[in-house]
Design a protein around this motif. Structure first.
Motif, PDB file in Angstrom:
ATOM      1  N   UNK A 213     -67.211 -19.922 -17.096  1.00  0.00           N
ATOM      2  CA  UNK A 213     -66.589 -19.219 -18.289  1.00  0.00           C
ATOM      3  C   UNK A 213     -67.286 -18.129 -18.643  1.00  0.00           C
ATOM      4  N   UNK A 214     -68.677 -17.821 -18.279  1.00  0.00           N
ATOM      5  CA  UNK A 214     -69.645 -16.910 -18.822  1.00  0.00           C
ATOM      6  C   UNK A 214     -69.339 -15.341 -18.038  1.00  0.00           C
ATOM      7  N   UNK A 215     -69.092 -14.590 -19.006  1.00  0.00           N
ATOM      8  CA  UNK A 215     -68.687 -13.120 -18.328  1.00  0.00           C
ATOM      9  C   UNK A 215     -69.972 -12.516 -17.655  1.00  0.00           C
ATOM     10  N   UNK A 216     -71.371 -12.930 -17.815  1.00  0.00           N
ATOM     11  CA  UNK A 216     -72.468 -12.636 -17.107  1.00  0.00           C
ATOM     12  C   UNK A 216     -72.761 -13.184 -15.719  1.00  0.00           C
ATOM     13  N   UNK A 217     -72.126 -14.370 -15.527  1.00  0.00           N
ATOM     14  CA  UNK A 217     -72.327 -15.333 -14.293  1.00  0.00           C
ATOM     15  C   UNK A 217     -71.171 -14.656 -13.310  1.00  0.00           C
ATOM     16  N   UNK A 218     -71.273 -13.350 -12.736  1.00  0.00           N
ATOM     17  CA  UNK A 218     -70.299 -13.072 -12.045  1.00  0.00           C
ATOM     18  C   UNK A 218     -70.889 -12.897 -10.737  1.00  0.00           C
ATOM     19  N   UNK A 219     -71.893 -13.477 -10.046  1.00  0.00           N
ATOM     20  CA  UNK A 219     -72.166 -13.268  -8.842  1.00  0.00           C
ATOM     21  C   UNK A 219     -71.253 -14.136  -8.117  1.00  0.00           C
TER      22      UNK A 219
END
Length: 314
Positions: A213-219
Motif C-alpha cells: 500500500x506504500x507509494x514509495x515501495x515501488x521496486x
C-alpha cells in the motif's frame, strides 16, 4: 505542495461538507474528461457496503458523475501511479483526486523521477479528515472517530494542484495522540523501548500489506524477497520480522509523506506510523528537512555531495 491557510474550525464535520466536495470533484472530472485534458481520473467510487468507498480509475464523463469524496475515502491513490501498479499512466495524462497527505506522496514521487507533473491533473481536496479504524460509517467526523494521522495533519489545505475542491475546514481542539505516544516511548529507558518494538514486531505475520500500500515501495523486486543471497529472512519469525521493519523504516526515511496507509492496513495493529514519524523527526533535526513539501526536491538521504560529512566512516 501544501501550506496552512485561513480556516474554519468546528467540533464536527457535517456530511454536507463532503457532499459539496463530492459535487466539486464530479464537475471538474467531467470537464477534464470531456475536453480531453486527461484520459482518465483516479478517484473514489462508492463501495459495495453502505458508507464505504473504493479506489477506481474512471475514463468517461458518465462514470465521473459517480465519483465521491467522503470520510471513508482513506486510501492514498498516488500508489496507483507507481510502476508497481502498471498501466495507469500508460493511458495518457491522468487526473487524480488527492488529499494533502496524498499530495506529499506525489511530490516525493516526482522528486524520485517516478512521475512527471505534466502527466498529472491534480484534483486536490481541502480535506477535513477521514475515518479512523473501526469508525461507524454513518456518523459525522468528530474527534472520537477521526483517523489518528488527521489529528496532527499539517496539510489539510493543499497548494500546487490544478483544482481544489472544498474550503478550509477542520476540527478544533484535537488531542495529539501520536505525538503524546511518541513522547512517552522516547522517555522510556532503552531496554523498555526495545521491548516495546520487539513485542509489536513479534506479532507481524509478514503479509506485506504495509509494502503493497506504500507509494514509495515501488521496486519491481524487493530486496527483502530475494533469497540468493538472502538479505532478510522472509518467514514470520522474530529475527526476520525485526529486520524487515528496520529495513522498511530506513528505506522510507526522508521519503515518507505521512499518509499512514501502512498502519491502516496492518492486520496486526502494529503502530508503524510511529516509526515513520520518528524517522521524520530525525531528518528534521539532522537536516532541517521534511519530505513531500515541494515537488522534485531530493531528500538528504537520496543525494550525494563531495563535501558531505564523512566522519562516520571509520
Amino acid at each position: 505542495m501544501n501550506a496552512k491557510a485561513n480556516k474554519n474550525q468546528s467540533s464536527c464535520i457535517e456530511p454536507s461538507y463532503y457532499q459539496a466536495v463530492t459535487q466539486a470533484i464530479r464537475t471538474q472530472a467531467v470537464q477534464v474528461l470531456k475536453d480531453g485534458t486527461v484520459a482518465g481520473v483516479v478517484g473514489y467510487l462508492p463501495g459495495r457496503r453502505k458508507g464505504t468507498a473504493r479506489p477506481a480509475l474512471i475514463t468517461t464523463p458518465e462514470e465521473a458523475e459517480k465519483l465521491i469524496f467522503s470520510p471513508a475515502c482513506v486510501n492514498n491513490l498516488s500508489v496507483y501511479l507507481t510502476k508497481s501498479k502498471k498501466g495507469v499512466l500508460k493511458q495518457g495524462r491522468i487526473g487524480i483526486v488527492a488529499k494533502g497527505c496524498d499530495m506529499r506522496a506525489l511530490a516525493g514521487l516526482m522528486g524520485e523521477s517516478q512521475i512527471k507533473r505534466e502527466d498529472l491533473f491534480i484534483i486536490a481536496v481541502d480535506c477535513a479528515g477521514v475515518y479512523g479504524s473501526g469508525a461507524e460509517r454513518s456518523e459525522s467526523v468528530t474527534e472520537a472517530n477521526i483517523a489518528r494521522k488527521c489529528v496532527e495533519c499539517t496539510v489539510h489545505h493543499p497548494e500546487g494542484a490544478d483544482f481544489v475542491a472544498g474550503a478550509a475546514t477542520e476540527l478544533s481542539g484535537l488531542t495529539p495522540l501520536e505525538a503524546e505516544e511518541m513522547a512517552r516511548i522516547e522517555a522510556l529507558p532503552q531496554a523498555e523501548r526495545w521491548a516495546f518494538w520487539k513485542e509489536h514486531f513479534s506479532r507481524c505475520i509478514r503479509c506485506m500489506a504495509c509494502r503493497q500500500v506504500c507509494p514509495f515501495c515501488y521496486c519491481e523486486q524487493c530486496l527483502c524477497d530475494k533469497n540468493r543471497p538472502q538479505a532478510v529472512e522472509n518467514s514470520p519469525r522474530p529475527a526476520g520480522n525485526t529486520a524487515w521493519h528496520i529495513v522498511r523504516a530506513m528505506h522510507l526515511a526522508g521519503r515518507c509523506g505521512g499518509c499512514a496507509e501502512c498502519e491502516r492496513v496492518c492486520p496486526m495493529d502494529i503502530p508503524l506510523n510511529l516509526l515513520n514519524r520518528r524517522m521524520a523527526k530525525e531528518l528534521k533535526e539532522l537536516y532541517d528537512y521534511e519530505a513531500g513539501l515541494a515537488p522534485a526536491e531530493k531528500g538528504p538521504l537520496t543525494q550525494y555531495r563531495e563535501d558531505d560529512d564523512q566522519s562516520f566512516i571509520k
